[in-house]
Design an enzyme around this catalytic site. Sequence first.
Site, PDB file in Angstrom:
ATOM      1  N   MET A  55      42.285  32.710  43.062  1.00 24.30           N
ATOM      2  CA  MET A  55      42.754  31.527  44.003  1.00 24.30           C
ATOM      3  C   MET A  55      41.409  30.712  44.136  1.00 24.30           C
ATOM      4  O   MET A  55      40.383  31.084  44.473  1.00 24.30           O
ATOM      5  CB  MET A  55      43.130  31.753  45.309  1.00 24.30           C
ATOM      6  CG  MET A  55      43.554  30.969  46.194  1.00 24.30           C
ATOM      7  SD  MET A  55      44.790  29.704  45.430  1.00 24.30           S
ATOM      8  CE  MET A  55      46.147  30.431  45.495  1.00 24.30           C
ATOM      9  N   GLU A  56      41.383  29.370  43.827  1.00 30.82           N
ATOM     10  CA  GLU A  56      40.408  28.527  43.696  1.00 30.82           C
ATOM     11  C   GLU A  56      39.729  27.854  44.963  1.00 30.82           C
ATOM     12  O   GLU A  56      39.454  26.825  45.079  1.00 30.82           O
ATOM     13  CB  GLU A  56      40.560  27.243  42.521  1.00 30.82           C
ATOM     14  CG  GLU A  56      41.469  26.544  43.108  1.00 30.82           C
ATOM     15  CD  GLU A  56      42.875  26.607  42.647  1.00 30.82           C
ATOM     16  OE1 GLU A  56      43.676  25.792  42.861  1.00 30.82           O
ATOM     17  OE2 GLU A  56      43.407  27.787  42.565  1.00 30.82           O
ATOM     18  N   ASN A  57      39.625  28.644  46.015  1.00 23.94           N
ATOM     19  CA  ASN A  57      39.276  28.065  47.264  1.00 23.94           C
ATOM     20  C   ASN A  57      37.960  27.223  47.038  1.00 23.94           C
ATOM     21  O   ASN A  57      37.205  27.658  46.405  1.00 23.94           O
ATOM     22  CB  ASN A  57      38.994  29.062  48.458  1.00 23.94           C
ATOM     23  CG  ASN A  57      40.126  29.922  48.546  1.00 23.94           C
ATOM     24  OD1 ASN A  57      41.183  29.617  48.934  1.00 23.94           O
ATOM     25  ND2 ASN A  57      40.034  31.169  48.032  1.00 23.94           N
ATOM     26  N   GLU A  90      39.495  28.985  36.949  1.00 22.11           N
ATOM     27  CA  GLU A  90      39.131  28.689  38.364  1.00 22.11           C
ATOM     28  C   GLU A  90      37.911  27.640  38.648  1.00 22.11           C
ATOM     29  O   GLU A  90      37.860  27.050  39.628  1.00 22.11           O
ATOM     30  CB  GLU A  90      38.872  30.034  39.103  1.00 22.11           C
ATOM     31  CG  GLU A  90      39.909  31.120  38.995  1.00 22.11           C
ATOM     32  CD  GLU A  90      41.454  30.542  39.534  1.00 22.11           C
ATOM     33  OE1 GLU A  90      41.362  29.751  40.494  1.00 22.11           O
ATOM     34  OE2 GLU A  90      42.343  30.937  38.856  1.00 22.11           O
ATOM     35  N   GLU A 112      47.188  22.329  37.523  1.00 23.00           N
ATOM     36  CA  GLU A 112      47.219  23.602  36.908  1.00 23.00           C
ATOM     37  C   GLU A 112      47.146  23.493  35.105  1.00 23.00           C
ATOM     38  O   GLU A 112      46.628  24.286  34.588  1.00 23.00           O
ATOM     39  CB  GLU A 112      48.626  24.217  37.117  1.00 23.00           C
ATOM     40  CG  GLU A 112      48.663  24.794  38.760  1.00 23.00           C
ATOM     41  CD  GLU A 112      47.335  25.761  38.954  1.00 23.00           C
ATOM     42  OE1 GLU A 112      46.490  26.096  38.281  1.00 23.00           O
ATOM     43  OE2 GLU A 112      46.981  25.983  40.085  1.00 23.00           O
TER      44      GLU A 112
END
Length: 673
Positions: A55-57, A90, A112
Amino acid sequence: IRLYARPDAIQSGSGDYALHITKRLLQFYQDYFKVKYSLPKLDLLAVPKHPYAAMENWGLSVFVEQKILLDPDVSSFSYQMELTMVVVHEICHQWFGDLVTPVWWEDVWLKEGFAHYFEYIGTDFLFPKWNMEKQRFLTDVLHEVMLLDGLASSHPISQEVFEATDIDRVFDWIAYKKGAALIRMLANVMGQTLFQRGLNDYLMTHMYGNAARDDLWNKFSEAMQREGKDINITQVMDRWTLQMGYPVVTISKNDSLDNSVSISQEHFVYDTDAKIQNPELFNKSFQWQIPLTLAVGNSSHISTDTIIWVSNKTETHRVGHMGGETWLLGNINQTGYFRVNYDLHNWRLLIQQLMTNPTIISVGNRAGLIDDVFNLARAGYLPQNVPLQMISYLSQETEFLPWHAASRALYQLDKLLDRTEDHSLFSDYVLRQVEPKYHKLGWPTTSPDGSFMQAAYQAEELQREVIMLACSFGSKHCHRQAVSLISDWISSNKNRIPPNVRDIVYCTGVSLMDEDVWEFIWMKFHSSTAISEKKVLLEALTCSGNIFLLNRLLNLSLTSDLVPDQDVIDVIIHVGRNPLGRHLAWRYFREKWDILNSRYGEALFMNSKLISGVTEFLNTEAELSELKEFILTNGGESAPAFARAVEIVQANVKWHILFQQQFYRWLRKAPDG
């Protein structure tokens, strides 16, 4: 740049690889987009469990351990490649997704699709020899998503989102893979320089804010116009993003003497009955604006390609000089998101060309021809013998990619046929095409000190692909080799099996040898600390020919804390790929649905992976009725995945009714060799 993980993983150096490539990637993206990374630091976090792979926080990317920790001694090449691509993906999101965020969920595919496309561009920067964008992209993205998007139950890449429950639904392969394929098509139409210029303009204009797809299309159109190219990108791309599916372009030579060809387009669907069953959907005349690249060739020469924009149902175009032995080739290097069909005479000429001198046609196009020919036959556009004739050229094929495309298509067919009486006719035919190359390439060699010789990437991957085909389709030599490697490991307790073929050797050994080998592999799964090795050992256990052991494995994986959630799904799917375990996995899936659904229901992505994996190779009337019956009481949230499953199983059943006899009839008469 910092990486956080469990202390033992940090001490063993498992995080070093990801840290090293992240540093290089930050620089790469800054140079490519000409936009600086926006924060003072970037942290990577490896966690044992996470609902997604990563997950690309913003500034703190989280990864599940399997996608970021690498043990170089035991990890295979494919594991390293997958991990590299997740990191590349990511880091790309720090620009596409974080710095500029889509306005609304219907455009999730924008962030995406870009990140997925850049997995290949960024990996090519790190490892130019891997040749990802020109080669692996075709089999792993384009061919993969066209299988899904050729279903009548597919959907446009931009999906409307009205409520929170719709959000998970838009994160599917169509968003990732079709998004990436459309972006690649556009990049090739525009050319590298203008593509980069448009991206830079988009990021600079919308940084720290939101943007919609039209904002991007406008920037691309402006970049083109500044160069005097008047293409309205919005108009072209709306056809591709707002309609589902893709076209099949049929090119046929006209008999007249003016060197003209007819080019027609229609919506490609595997099950043509679906068009009849769903008239309101197919009444719309699906049409695309198609950038078709076309070349003309003969036994010794291929012309440079010209681009033809096809926007009508049928068009006539003049091409270069064509004699009787001249063939046409469309969609050069498979940069377009469509399939290409030809008249039968042209297919014969192309097959002849592959048999006599394949290298006149590019590697990407050889792989593309294989994928198109199998899928066109599968959908009834071509006779069943055409793909079988085409693969008889493989003994001359020296490149990995066409072999990879062929093996993917052959496994699909194998799963369709592996419970039929005449299955051995098919497996023997495939083996005859594979064995010459298998004996030529041999097995990976060990150097005197026990380390494995690192062959060049493409050569290593080709060797692995051919060994996998040989063992899967019943080569006695391959089986003996696998059994002796496993026996050596058990007797010496020293694993001398080259990492790159471990999955093949373990699986073949488990399928051929007795229960003790299964217990040995299960024990090694428990004691191994290397995450990549654990995954390979677990999947090997699904290859057993013993129903009792397969059942035991299914129960153990669901109840054991040692098996991560992601891997439980893989175990059930892999048991279903084993012809002996197919019905077992299907029954188990139905019995345990409530538990599975409560565990994975939230992550629709995992849930639909499970549903399609367990059902895609069901192919009897009885299994189809069981599936329909099951859905009546359990459809619910997973309705779209179940609709796809029904369509696929229906098409499998229909293929058997329509084509199985024709297929085997040709094989009975097929020439040896």
